[in-house]
Design an enzyme around this catalytic site. Structure first.
Site, PDB file in Angstrom:
ATOM      1  N   HIS A 113      -3.563  -5.036  -0.060  1.00 27.93           N
ATOM      2  CA  HIS A 113      -3.016  -5.624   1.163  1.00 27.93           C
ATOM      3  C   HIS A 113      -3.079  -7.148   1.075  1.00 27.93           C
ATOM      4  O   HIS A 113      -4.084  -7.752   1.472  1.00 27.93           O
ATOM      5  CB  HIS A 113      -3.812  -5.157   2.384  1.00 27.93           C
ATOM      6  CG  HIS A 113      -3.632  -3.719   2.740  1.00 27.93           C
ATOM      7  ND1 HIS A 113      -2.868  -3.308   3.812  1.00 27.93           N
ATOM      8  CD2 HIS A 113      -4.104  -2.590   2.155  1.00 27.93           C
ATOM      9  CE1 HIS A 113      -2.883  -1.987   3.886  1.00 27.93           C
ATOM     10  NE2 HIS A 113      -3.630  -1.522   2.885  1.00 27.93           N
ATOM     11  N   GLU A 137      -1.770  -9.270   2.914  1.00 29.02           N
ATOM     12  CA  GLU A 137      -1.792  -9.876   4.254  1.00 29.02           C
ATOM     13  C   GLU A 137      -3.202 -10.177   4.740  1.00 29.02           C
ATOM     14  O   GLU A 137      -3.395 -11.025   5.619  1.00 29.02           O
ATOM     15  CB  GLU A 137      -1.071  -8.980   5.274  1.00 29.02           C
ATOM     16  CG  GLU A 137      -1.785  -7.693   5.652  1.00 29.02           C
ATOM     17  CD  GLU A 137      -1.478  -6.516   4.742  1.00 29.02           C
ATOM     18  OE1 GLU A 137      -1.688  -5.362   5.163  1.00 29.02           O
ATOM     19  OE2 GLU A 137      -1.043  -6.753   3.592  1.00 29.02           O
ATOM     20  N   CYS A 178       0.834  -1.195   0.000  1.00 31.94           N
ATOM     21  CA  CYS A 178       0.000   0.000   0.000  1.00 31.94           C
ATOM     22  C   CYS A 178       0.878   1.258   0.000  1.00 31.94           C
ATOM     23  O   CYS A 178       1.508   1.566  -1.009  1.00 31.94           O
ATOM     24  CB  CYS A 178      -0.980  -0.032   1.167  1.00 31.94           C
ATOM     25  SG  CYS A 178      -2.347   1.148   0.991  1.00 31.94           S
TER      26      CYS A 178
END
Length: 532
Positions: free
Chosen positions: A509, A511, A383
Site C-alpha cells: 500500500h 498510500e 493490493c
C-alpha cells in the site's frame, strides 16, 4: 526539554468535528518550532483494533510500519508531521480490556478484584505515558475519540483526569466544540459549547483551551462569552473555521495563536520562530494550480470516501507537486460492466483500482483493468487491485478463462492469486494478515526501479493472498513483468507492463507512505505520466 509535556484533546457537542486534524495541526506547529512531537489516538470502541471493522462503519484501516492496524487519524498524524507511527500511537478500549483480562488470567493482580478503577484506568495511563518515557518527544498529543458524555469514553476521560494531577504542570487540556449558526436569528450560538464544557467539568476536567469549530467567523464578543462561561482566558478561545483543504488548518491555527498559547500555558517562553516555509510552499502550489487531472478510483466502498482516505490524500499530494488540481471520481466496481465501462470512464485520464477483500464488486475491477490495458490509460492497482490486474491479464491475454484468486473461487484450476503459505492454517481474522513494512527489491531497468531511483525500498502491507509465482514465467513471456519482489521470500510485490504508459500494480500500500512534505514516488510518477 527535560520533561515530556502531555496535551489531551477532547471533543464536545457532535462527533466528526476534526479533533484529529486539530491535534495534527498543533503537532505540525510545535514541530515547526523545533520541538519533537508525536500524536496518539484513544478509541472507545471495544474492537481490539479496526482491522475487522467494515470501512462503511469506520473509514479506512491504517497500517503502521510495525504492522498494527490502526485508526485512520494516524494517517493524518503521519501526513502532517512527516513521521512514522507505531502501535503505541493508537489504543482501543478492546485492547485495554484484553490486556487487563490476560493479566488477571495470569494472576498478575494477586487475587484482587479487577475493576475499571484502578485497573482499566491504570492500563490506559500506562499506554499514554509509554510514548513520553522513551525520551524521544517534547510533546505527546493525545486525542480522545468520541464526544464527552458518551458512556464508552468515560474510562479514558477518567484516566486523563487522573493524569492531570499526576503530571501537574506537564499536562494541558484542549476541548474542541461546535458553534452552530442559526440562520433565522443570524446568530452564532454558544450554549452547546457551554453545556459541553460543563459536562467535561462534571467529569473532573477543566479545559485550558477551547477550539470553536464553525462555518462562520467567531466575533470577539462570542469569544468573550465563551471565556466567561467556560472559565478559560479569552486568548485561549480559538476559532477553527472551515477551510477549503485540511492542509490550511495549521496555518489558520497559527494565525489564531494556538501554538503560542499552548507554550505559554506550559511556561515555555524561549521558543524559536515557527519554520513553515516548506508547508507554505506546498499550500502555494496547491492554490496556484488551476488545471485539473481527472482520476477514477474504482472500488466497492465509494459511498464513504474515508474508506480510501490515504489514497485520495496521496493523490492530492502528487497532483499538487505536479501543479495540478485533483478531480477524483469514485466509481462503484459493483456497477461497472463491459456494457457501460466506456460511458462510466469517459474523460478519465488515470485509473486507480482500489484494495479490499472479498468477491463483491471484483468483476467490475476486472472490467476497469481490461479497459485501462486495452486503451493504454495510466493505471495503478493497489493490493487487491494488483491481484485483479494479474487475474485479468491471465484471463484475457494468457487465455485462462477461469483464472481467479482462491479467495474468490477456492476450486479454480488457475489460481493466479493464492493464500500465502503462512496463512493457510490461520483461522482468527483479527491481526492475522501480513502486516507492516517489508523490503522490496526492484528489478533493474524497470519502471518501478526508475520511479524509486533505487534497488531496494520498504513499503507497508495488509494482505493474506499473493501472486502465484508458478505463473511468473508465463506472465513475463506475455509482457507482464514482475519488477519487485521480497528479497527474503521471493513474494512478488510489483507487476508492470513495459509497453504501456503506466500499467503497474503493487501488493503493498504506497498510500500509507505519502506525506505533505514527502509524497510517495509512485503517485508522483502516476500523475506525471498522465500530464506529460
Amino acid at each position: 526539554m527535560k520533561e515530556t509535556k502531555y496535551i489531551f484533546v477532547t471533543g464536545g457537542v457532535v462527533s466528526s468535528l476534526g479533533k484529529g486534524i486539530t491535534a495534527a495541526s498543533l503537532g505540525r506547529l510545535l514541530q515547526a518550532r523545533g520541538f519533537k512531537v508525536t500524536n496518539q489516538k484513544l478509541d472507545p470502541y471495544i474492537n481490539v483494533d479496526p482491522g475487522t471493522l467494515n470501512p462503511y462503519e469506520h473509514g479506512e484501516c491504517y497500517v503502521t510500519t510495525d504492522g498494527y492496524e490502526s485508526d485512520l487519524d494516524l494517517g493524518h498524524y503521519e501526513r502532517f508531521l512527516n513521521i512514522e507511527t507505531t502501535r503505541h500511537n493508537n489504543l482501543t478500549t478492546g485492547r485495554v480490556y484484553q490486556t487487563v483480562i490476560n493479566k488477571e488470567r495470569r494472576g498478575d493482580y494477586l487475587g484482587k478484584t479487577v475493576q475499571i478503577i484502578p485497573h482499566i484506568t491504570d492500563e490506559i495511563k500506562t499506554n499514554i505515558k509509554a510514548l513520553g518515557k522513551t525520551g524521544e518527544y517534547d510533546f505527546v498529543i493525545t486525542e480522545i475519540g468520541g464526544v464527552v458524555g458518551d458512556i464508552e469514553s468515560l474510562p479514558f476521560i477518567e484516566a486523563v483526569r487522573q493524569l492531570k494531577y499526576e503530571l501537574g504542570k506537564n499536562s494541558l487540556f484542549i476541548h474542541l466544540t461546535y458553534v452552530p449558526f442559526i440562520a433565522a436569528a443570524k446568530e452564532l450560538k454558544t450554549k452547546p459549547t457551554q453545556h459541553s464544557v460543563k459536562t467535561l467539568q462534571q467529569e473532573g476536567i477543566q479545559p485550558d483551551i477551547i477550539v470553536l469549530r464553525t462555518e462562520h467567523p467567531i466575533t470577539e464578543g462570542v469569544k468573550r462569552k465563551v471565556s466567561q462561561f467556560c472559565n478559560v482566558s479569552e486568548d485561549a478561545v480559538i476559532e477553527s473555521m472551515d477551510c477549503s483543504t485540511i492542509y490550511q488548518c495549521p496555518v489558520k491555527m497559527q494565525e489564531e495563536g494556538l501554538d503560542c498559547v499552548v507554550l505559554q500555558k506550559f511556561g515555555i517562553t524561549d521558543y524559536p520562530e515557527a519554520d513553515m516555509k516548506e508547508w507554505n510552499a506546498f499550500l502555494a502550489k496547491m492554490e496556484k494550480a488551476t488545471q485539473k487531472v481527472r482520476i477514477a478510483l474504482v472500488g466497492k466502498y465509494v459511498q464513504l470516501q474515508d474508506a480510501y482516505k490515504s489514497i485520495s490524500e496521496s493523490l492530492i499530494h502528487a497532483c499538487t507537486y505536479n501543479d495540478r488540481k485533483l478531480d477524483l471520481v469514485y466509481v462503484s466496481s459493483e456497477e461497472l460492466t463491459n456494457e457501460n465501462v466506456t460511458e462510466k470512464l469517459d474523460g478519465i485520464e488515470g485509473i486507480i483500482v482500489a484494495p479490499g477483500f472479498g468477491s463483491r464488486g471484483i468483476e467490475g475491477k476486472f472490467v476497469a483493468l481490461r479497459y485501462a490495458r486495452e486503451n493504454d490509460v495510466p493505471c495503478l492497482g493497489i493490493c487487491l487491485g494488483m491481484q485483479c490486474m494479474a487475474i485479468e491479464f491471465a484471463r484475457n491475454v494468457l487465455g485462462y478463462a477461469d483464472a481467479n484468486s482462491t479467495e474468490i473461487d477456492p476450486t479454480t484450476r488457475h489460481n493466479i492469486v493464492d493464500i500465502m503459505e503462512e496463512q493457510k492454517n490461520v483461522l482468527n481474522l483479527g491481526g492475522s494478515m501480513r502486516l507492516g513494512a517489508y523490503s522490496c527489491k526492484l528489478k533493474s531497468g524497470t519502471l518501478a526501479n526508475r520511479i524509486y531511483g533505487t534497488d531496494m525500498v520498504k513499503e507497508r502491507h495488509r494482505h493474506r493472498f499473493e501472486f502465484n509465482s508458478d505463473y511468473r514465467e508465463q506472465f513475463e513471456k506475455a509482457g507482464m513483468i514482475c519488477s519487485g519482489e521480497n528479497p527474503d521470500t521471493g513474494l512478488v510485490e510489483i507487476i508492470e507492463m513495459p509497453d504501456k504508459k503506466f500499467f503497474l500494480g503493487t501488493q503493498f500500500h504506497p498510500e500509507y507512505n505519502s506525506t505533505v512534505l514527502r509524497p510517495n514516488p509512485l503517485f508522483l510518477s502516476f500523475i506525471k505520466t498522465i500530464i506529460s
